[in-house]
Design a protein around this motif. Structure first.
Motif, mmCIF file in Angstrom:
data_model
loop_
_atom_site.group_PDB
_atom_site.id
_atom_site.type_symbol
_atom_site.label_atom_id
_atom_site.label_comp_id
_atom_site.label_asym_id
_atom_site.label_seq_id
_atom_site.Cartn_x
_atom_site.Cartn_y
_atom_site.Cartn_z
ATOM 1 N N ALA A 140 0.877 -1.251 0.107
ATOM 2 C CA ALA A 140 0.080 -0.207 0.106
ATOM 3 C C ALA A 140 1.008 1.218 0.062
ATOM 4 N N SER A 141 2.033 1.261 0.685
ATOM 5 C CA SER A 141 2.932 2.375 1.041
ATOM 6 C C SER A 141 3.588 2.855 -0.547
ATOM 7 N N LYS A 142 3.998 1.570 -1.109
ATOM 8 C CA LYS A 142 4.536 1.597 -2.518
ATOM 9 C C LYS A 142 3.613 2.318 -3.330
ATOM 10 N N ALA A 143 2.199 1.806 -3.649
ATOM 11 C CA ALA A 143 1.318 2.445 -4.360
ATOM 12 C C ALA A 143 1.056 3.493 -4.279
ATOM 13 N N ALA A 144 0.890 4.242 -2.851
ATOM 14 C CA ALA A 144 0.782 5.518 -2.424
ATOM 15 C C ALA A 144 1.762 6.396 -2.956
ATOM 16 N N LEU A 145 3.189 5.997 -2.943
ATOM 17 C CA LEU A 145 4.439 6.808 -3.161
ATOM 18 C C LEU A 145 4.387 7.023 -4.766
ATOM 19 N N GLU A 146 4.127 5.920 -5.308
ATOM 20 C CA GLU A 146 4.036 5.697 -6.984
ATOM 21 C C GLU A 146 2.971 6.927 -7.373
ATOM 22 N N TRP A 147 1.782 6.853 -6.628
ATOM 23 C CA TRP A 147 0.777 7.902 -6.905
ATOM 24 C C TRP A 147 1.135 9.226 -6.575
ATOM 25 N N ILE A 148 1.774 9.555 -5.358
ATOM 26 C CA ILE A 148 2.244 10.895 -4.902
ATOM 27 C C ILE A 148 3.125 11.587 -5.939
ATOM 28 N N ASN A 149 4.202 10.481 -6.432
ATOM 29 C CA ASN A 149 5.246 10.801 -7.447
ATOM 30 C C ASN A 149 4.775 11.096 -8.622
ATOM 31 N N ALA A 150 3.863 10.355 -9.072
ATOM 32 C CA ALA A 150 3.016 10.756 -10.615
ATOM 33 C C ALA A 150 2.235 11.956 -10.619
ATOM 34 N N THR A 151 1.615 11.958 -9.419
ATOM 35 C CA THR A 151 0.654 13.259 -9.355
ATOM 36 C C THR A 151 1.338 14.413 -9.353
ATOM 37 N N ARG A 152 2.656 14.690 -8.455
ATOM 38 C CA ARG A 152 3.310 15.929 -8.208
ATOM 39 C C ARG A 152 4.416 15.919 -9.053
ATOM 40 N N GLU A 153 4.870 15.145 -9.922
ATOM 41 C CA GLU A 153 5.798 14.907 -10.627
ATOM 42 C C GLU A 153 7.043 15.019 -9.792
ATOM 43 N N SER A 154 7.235 14.361 -8.569
ATOM 44 C CA SER A 154 8.246 14.573 -7.782
ATOM 45 C C SER A 154 9.095 13.188 -7.768
ATOM 46 N N HIS A 155 9.978 13.164 -6.815
ATOM 47 C CA HIS A 155 10.936 11.888 -6.360
ATOM 48 C C HIS A 155 11.042 11.453 -5.197
ATOM 49 N N TYR A 156 9.901 11.588 -4.296
ATOM 50 C CA TYR A 156 10.005 11.476 -2.985
ATOM 51 C C TYR A 156 10.333 9.998 -2.592
ATOM 52 N N GLU A 157 11.038 9.579 -1.563
ATOM 53 C CA GLU A 157 11.169 8.345 -1.044
ATOM 54 C C GLU A 157 10.586 8.449 0.346
ATOM 55 N N ILE A 158 9.969 7.223 0.870
ATOM 56 C CA ILE A 158 9.259 7.084 2.219
ATOM 57 C C ILE A 158 10.366 7.100 3.138
ATOM 58 N N THR A 159 10.107 7.944 4.225
ATOM 59 C CA THR A 159 11.300 8.076 5.365
ATOM 60 C C THR A 159 10.466 7.550 6.621
ATOM 61 N N GLY A 160 9.119 7.644 6.750
ATOM 62 C CA GLY A 160 8.562 7.245 7.780
ATOM 63 C C GLY A 160 7.169 7.155 7.359
ATOM 64 N N ILE A 161 6.409 6.255 8.545
ATOM 65 C CA ILE A 161 4.835 6.108 8.418
ATOM 66 C C ILE A 161 4.539 6.436 9.771
ATOM 67 N N ILE A 162 3.603 7.189 9.575
ATOM 68 C CA ILE A 162 2.914 7.690 10.839
ATOM 69 C C ILE A 162 1.898 6.828 11.453
ATOM 70 N N ASP A 163 1.892 6.670 12.791
ATOM 71 C CA ASP A 163 1.205 5.597 13.546
ATOM 72 C C ASP A 163 1.017 4.467 13.068
ATOM 73 N N ALA A 164 2.283 3.801 12.580
ATOM 74 C CA ALA A 164 2.185 2.388 11.775
ATOM 75 C C ALA A 164 1.435 1.276 12.488
ATOM 76 N N GLU A 165 1.454 1.221 13.764
ATOM 77 C CA GLU A 165 0.605 0.176 14.427
ATOM 78 C C GLU A 165 -0.504 0.323 14.167
ATOM 79 N N ASP A 166 -1.221 1.516 14.405
ATOM 80 C CA ASP A 166 -2.928 1.648 14.300
ATOM 81 C C ASP A 166 -3.092 1.572 13.030
ATOM 82 N N THR A 167 -2.153 1.856 11.887
ATOM 83 C CA THR A 167 -2.548 1.731 10.351
ATOM 84 C C THR A 167 -2.521 0.278 10.076
ATOM 85 N N VAL A 168 -1.606 -0.683 10.617
ATOM 86 C CA VAL A 168 -1.643 -1.956 10.289
ATOM 87 C C VAL A 168 -3.093 -2.539 10.728
ATOM 88 N N ALA A 169 -3.577 -2.270 11.838
ATOM 89 C CA ALA A 169 -4.982 -2.551 12.357
ATOM 90 C C ALA A 169 -6.041 -2.297 11.495
#
Length: 122
Positions: free
Chosen positions: A14-43
Motif C-alpha cells: 500500500a505504501s509503495k502504491a501511495a508513493l507511486e501515486w504521489i510521485n506521478a501526481t506531483r512529478e516528484s521523486h520522493y522516498e518514504i522515510t517514515g510511516i505515521i502511527d504504523a501500528e494503528d494503520t496496520v490494524a
C-alpha cells in the motif's frame, strides 16, 4: 502520534502504491522515510479502505502526506485524504537518518552554510 522509520510488512504494498501515486501526481521523486502511527494503520489496513500517513523526502525537502488507500481488483487506488489542520506541519525537517552527511555534502557544494535553528516538532 508516532513516526516509524521502518515500513511494516503489512503496509509495504500500500505504501509503495501511495508513493507511486504521489510521485506521478506531483512529478516528484520522493522516498518514504517514515510511516505515521504504523501500528494503528496496520490494524486499519485490513479494511477495504484506510488512511495512510507518510513522511516523504526528496533530498533535503520533506513533507507529510495523508492519503486514502482503497483495495481494488487491480491492487490499490490512492487518493488524497481530506485533512483539516494536521498535527505535524505538511513541510518537515528531514528525519535524523536523512540528515546523515547532509552538512558535509552542502559544504562540498558551497563555501559556507548558514544553519537556522527553530524549535519545532522535529
Amino acid at each position: 502520534m508516532n513516526v516509524s522509520e521502518e515500513t511494516p510488512i503489512e503496509l509495504r504494498a500500500a505504501s509503495k502504491a501511495a508513493l507511486e501515486w504521489i510521485n506521478a501526481t506531483r512529478e516528484s521523486h520522493y522516498e518514504i522515510t517514515g510511516i505515521i502511527d504504523a501500528e494503528d494503520t496496520v490494524a486499519r489496513a485490513r479494511e477495504r479502505s484506510f488512511e495512510l500517513g507518510l513522511v516523504l523526502c526528496d533530498g533535503d525537502v520533506c513533507a507529510r502526506e495523508q492519503v486514502v488507500v482503497e483495495r481494488s481488483a487491480e491492487g490499490f487506488r490512492v487518493s488524497a485524504a481530506d485533512v483539516g489542520d494536521p498535527l505535524i506541519p505538511p513541510l518537515l525537517d528531514p528525519p535524523v537518518g536523512v540528515r546523515t552527511g547532509w552538512l558535509d555534502t552542502q559544504l562540498d557544494k558551497h563555501k559556507f552554510v548558514v544553519l537556522v535553528f527553530y524549535r519545532g516538532l522535529w
